[in-house]
Write an enzyme that holds these catalytic residues in place. Sequence first.
Site, PDB file in Angstrom:
ATOM      1  N   PRO A   9      32.682  52.039  40.071  1.00  0.00           N
ATOM      2  CA  PRO A   9      32.464  52.142  41.513  1.00  0.00           C
ATOM      3  C   PRO A   9      33.714  52.494  42.309  1.00  0.00           C
ATOM      4  O   PRO A   9      34.818  52.075  41.969  1.00  0.00           O
ATOM      5  CB  PRO A   9      31.984  50.733  41.891  1.00  0.00           C
ATOM      6  CG  PRO A   9      32.526  49.841  40.829  1.00  0.00           C
ATOM      7  CD  PRO A   9      32.499  50.671  39.573  1.00  0.00           C
ATOM      8  N   ASN A  10      33.485  53.292  43.325  1.00  0.00           N
ATOM      9  CA  ASN A  10      34.509  53.727  44.302  1.00  0.00           C
ATOM     10  C   ASN A  10      35.464  54.794  43.772  1.00  0.00           C
ATOM     11  O   ASN A  10      36.282  55.309  44.539  1.00  0.00           O
ATOM     12  CB  ASN A  10      35.318  52.525  44.845  1.00  0.00           C
ATOM     13  CG  ASN A  10      34.429  51.535  45.546  1.00  0.00           C
ATOM     14  OD1 ASN A  10      33.683  51.922  46.448  1.00  0.00           O
ATOM     15  ND2 ASN A  10      34.449  50.286  45.135  1.00  0.00           N
ATOM     16  N   ARG A  17      41.266  57.445  48.695  1.00  0.00           N
ATOM     17  CA  ARG A  17      41.192  55.985  48.601  1.00  0.00           C
ATOM     18  C   ARG A  17      42.568  55.406  48.231  1.00  0.00           C
ATOM     19  O   ARG A  17      43.067  55.656  47.130  1.00  0.00           O
ATOM     20  CB  ARG A  17      40.178  55.615  47.514  1.00  0.00           C
ATOM     21  CG  ARG A  17      40.113  54.146  47.203  1.00  0.00           C
ATOM     22  CD  ARG A  17      39.294  53.884  45.950  1.00  0.00           C
ATOM     23  NE  ARG A  17      39.285  52.470  45.675  1.00  0.00           N
ATOM     24  CZ  ARG A  17      39.070  51.940  44.469  1.00  0.00           C
ATOM     25  NH1 ARG A  17      38.826  52.703  43.442  1.00  0.00           N
ATOM     26  NH2 ARG A  17      39.102  50.637  44.318  1.00  0.00           N
ATOM     27  N   TYR A  22      46.449  54.587  44.063  1.00  0.00           N
ATOM     28  CA  TYR A  22      45.706  55.391  43.079  1.00  0.00           C
ATOM     29  C   TYR A  22      46.130  56.855  43.028  1.00  0.00           C
ATOM     30  O   TYR A  22      45.606  57.615  42.215  1.00  0.00           O
ATOM     31  CB  TYR A  22      44.197  55.277  43.365  1.00  0.00           C
ATOM     32  CG  TYR A  22      43.698  53.851  43.285  1.00  0.00           C
ATOM     33  CD1 TYR A  22      43.794  53.139  42.078  1.00  0.00           C
ATOM     34  CD2 TYR A  22      43.161  53.204  44.394  1.00  0.00           C
ATOM     35  CE1 TYR A  22      43.368  51.825  41.992  1.00  0.00           C
ATOM     36  CE2 TYR A  22      42.727  51.889  44.315  1.00  0.00           C
ATOM     37  CZ  TYR A  22      42.832  51.202  43.115  1.00  0.00           C
ATOM     38  OH  TYR A  22      42.417  49.907  43.016  1.00  0.00           O
ATOM     39  N   ASN A  86      36.870  53.940  32.819  1.00  0.00           N
ATOM     40  CA  ASN A  86      37.560  53.254  33.906  1.00  0.00           C
ATOM     41  C   ASN A  86      36.454  52.518  34.659  1.00  0.00           C
ATOM     42  O   ASN A  86      35.736  53.119  35.458  1.00  0.00           O
ATOM     43  CB  ASN A  86      38.287  54.224  34.829  1.00  0.00           C
ATOM     44  CG  ASN A  86      39.056  53.474  35.911  1.00  0.00           C
ATOM     45  OD1 ASN A  86      38.885  52.261  36.090  1.00  0.00           O
ATOM     46  ND2 ASN A  86      39.893  54.178  36.647  1.00  0.00           N
ATOM     47  N   ALA A  89      36.411  48.038  39.545  1.00  0.00           N
ATOM     48  CA  ALA A  89      36.389  46.593  39.823  1.00  0.00           C
ATOM     49  C   ALA A  89      35.530  45.813  38.825  1.00  0.00           C
ATOM     50  O   ALA A  89      35.762  44.620  38.608  1.00  0.00           O
ATOM     51  CB  ALA A  89      35.901  46.355  41.249  1.00  0.00           C
ATOM     52  N   GLU A 110      39.923  52.113  27.164  1.00  0.00           N
ATOM     53  CA  GLU A 110      39.912  51.721  28.576  1.00  0.00           C
ATOM     54  C   GLU A 110      41.066  52.404  29.311  1.00  0.00           C
ATOM     55  O   GLU A 110      42.180  52.482  28.785  1.00  0.00           O
ATOM     56  CB  GLU A 110      40.062  50.194  28.643  1.00  0.00           C
ATOM     57  CG  GLU A 110      40.015  49.646  30.040  1.00  0.00           C
ATOM     58  CD  GLU A 110      39.929  48.122  30.072  1.00  0.00           C
ATOM     59  OE1 GLU A 110      39.688  47.485  29.013  1.00  0.00           O
ATOM     60  OE2 GLU A 110      40.116  47.567  31.158  1.00  0.00           O
ATOM     61  N   HIS A 112      42.977  52.893  33.313  1.00  0.00           N
ATOM     62  CA  HIS A 112      43.114  52.581  34.747  1.00  0.00           C
ATOM     63  C   HIS A 112      44.247  53.410  35.317  1.00  0.00           C
ATOM     64  O   HIS A 112      45.260  53.625  34.650  1.00  0.00           O
ATOM     65  CB  HIS A 112      43.435  51.097  34.957  1.00  0.00           C
ATOM     66  CG  HIS A 112      42.366  50.203  34.444  1.00  0.00           C
ATOM     67  ND1 HIS A 112      41.205  49.965  35.136  1.00  0.00           N
ATOM     68  CD2 HIS A 112      42.258  49.535  33.280  1.00  0.00           C
ATOM     69  CE1 HIS A 112      40.429  49.176  34.419  1.00  0.00           C
ATOM     70  NE2 HIS A 112      41.037  48.905  33.290  1.00  0.00           N
ATOM     71  N   SER A 114      46.068  52.507  38.041  1.00  0.00           N
ATOM     72  CA  SER A 114      47.151  51.585  38.393  1.00  0.00           C
ATOM     73  C   SER A 114      47.450  50.668  37.214  1.00  0.00           C
ATOM     74  O   SER A 114      46.632  50.517  36.297  1.00  0.00           O
ATOM     75  CB  SER A 114      46.742  50.749  39.617  1.00  0.00           C
ATOM     76  OG  SER A 114      45.610  49.946  39.317  1.00  0.00           O
ATOM     77  N   ARG A 119      49.344  43.842  39.447  1.00  0.00           N
ATOM     78  CA  ARG A 119      48.637  43.739  40.729  1.00  0.00           C
ATOM     79  C   ARG A 119      48.223  42.286  41.018  1.00  0.00           C
ATOM     80  O   ARG A 119      48.786  41.356  40.465  1.00  0.00           O
ATOM     81  CB  ARG A 119      47.464  44.717  40.726  1.00  0.00           C
ATOM     82  CG  ARG A 119      47.979  46.179  40.585  1.00  0.00           C
ATOM     83  CD  ARG A 119      46.901  47.193  40.805  1.00  0.00           C
ATOM     84  NE  ARG A 119      46.318  47.030  42.159  1.00  0.00           N
ATOM     85  CZ  ARG A 119      45.201  47.617  42.541  1.00  0.00           C
ATOM     86  NH1 ARG A 119      44.533  48.397  41.697  1.00  0.00           N
ATOM     87  NH2 ARG A 119      44.739  47.435  43.760  1.00  0.00           N
TER      88      ARG A 119
HETATM   89  C1  DQA Z   1      41.243  50.569  38.804  1.00  0.00           C
HETATM   90  C2  DQA Z   1      41.817  49.163  39.028  1.00  0.00           C
HETATM   91  C3  DQA Z   1      40.740  48.211  39.521  1.00  0.00           C
HETATM   92  O1  DQA Z   1      41.288  46.919  39.749  1.00  0.00           O
HETATM   93  C4  DQA Z   1      40.154  48.701  40.833  1.00  0.00           C
HETATM   94  O2  DQA Z   1      39.082  47.871  41.224  1.00  0.00           O
HETATM   95  C5  DQA Z   1      39.718  50.118  40.770  1.00  0.00           C
HETATM   96  C6  DQA Z   1      40.556  51.087  40.061  1.00  0.00           C
HETATM   97  C7  DQA Z   1      42.352  51.589  38.440  1.00  0.00           C
HETATM   98  O3  DQA Z   1      41.989  52.656  37.931  1.00  0.00           O
HETATM   99  O4  DQA Z   1      43.533  51.349  38.669  1.00  0.00           O
HETATM  100  O5  DQA Z   1      38.722  50.502  41.380  1.00  0.00           O
HETATM  101  O6  DQA Z   1      40.331  50.529  37.735  1.00  0.00           O
END
Ligand code: DQA
Length: 160
Positions: A9-10, A17, A22, A86, A89, A110, A112, A114, A119
Amino acid sequence: MRIAILNGPNLNLLGTREPEIYGSTTLAEIEARAREVATELGVQLAFAQFNHEGDLIEAIQALGGRAAAAGVAPDLREKADGALINAAAWTHTNMALADAFSAVKLPYVEVHLSNIFAREPERRHSVLAAGARGFVCGFGAHGYEMALRGLVHSLRAGKR
Ligand code: DQA
């Protein structure tokens, strides 16, 4: 070899964003680069983003070889050899995603953007990490390319 890149999501909002966290690369740009790398590696690629948890779970099941539910997109309906995820959240809390991968035994890496370990405390844990072949974080959009190369290398080497 068929690989799916799955985004939670997002991540459709990448580019605008929180660019200080990011970066400014869009998801479409990440997909375009992943397609170039896939061509170079000689693998087929499906790429998708989900804002609805159940849709992602059904896609994982289909990619793992279970009959696809009606709503699963056509390029996610065929069995894949591995996935990059990825989970955004959902990474931090969603056991149903980890269960879906375990249930269909779909190998995954996996990724990400960030460095989640640098964090907020609630982001420093991943429910997916223990079942993953590998884990890439903190390299921004480039991490997708690293993870894709790592996953294909690992599948070709016939590891676990
Ligand atoms: C994320 C890190 C997650 O904590 C966050 O909710 C995201 C992006 C990343 O790619 O750094 O939506 O997965």
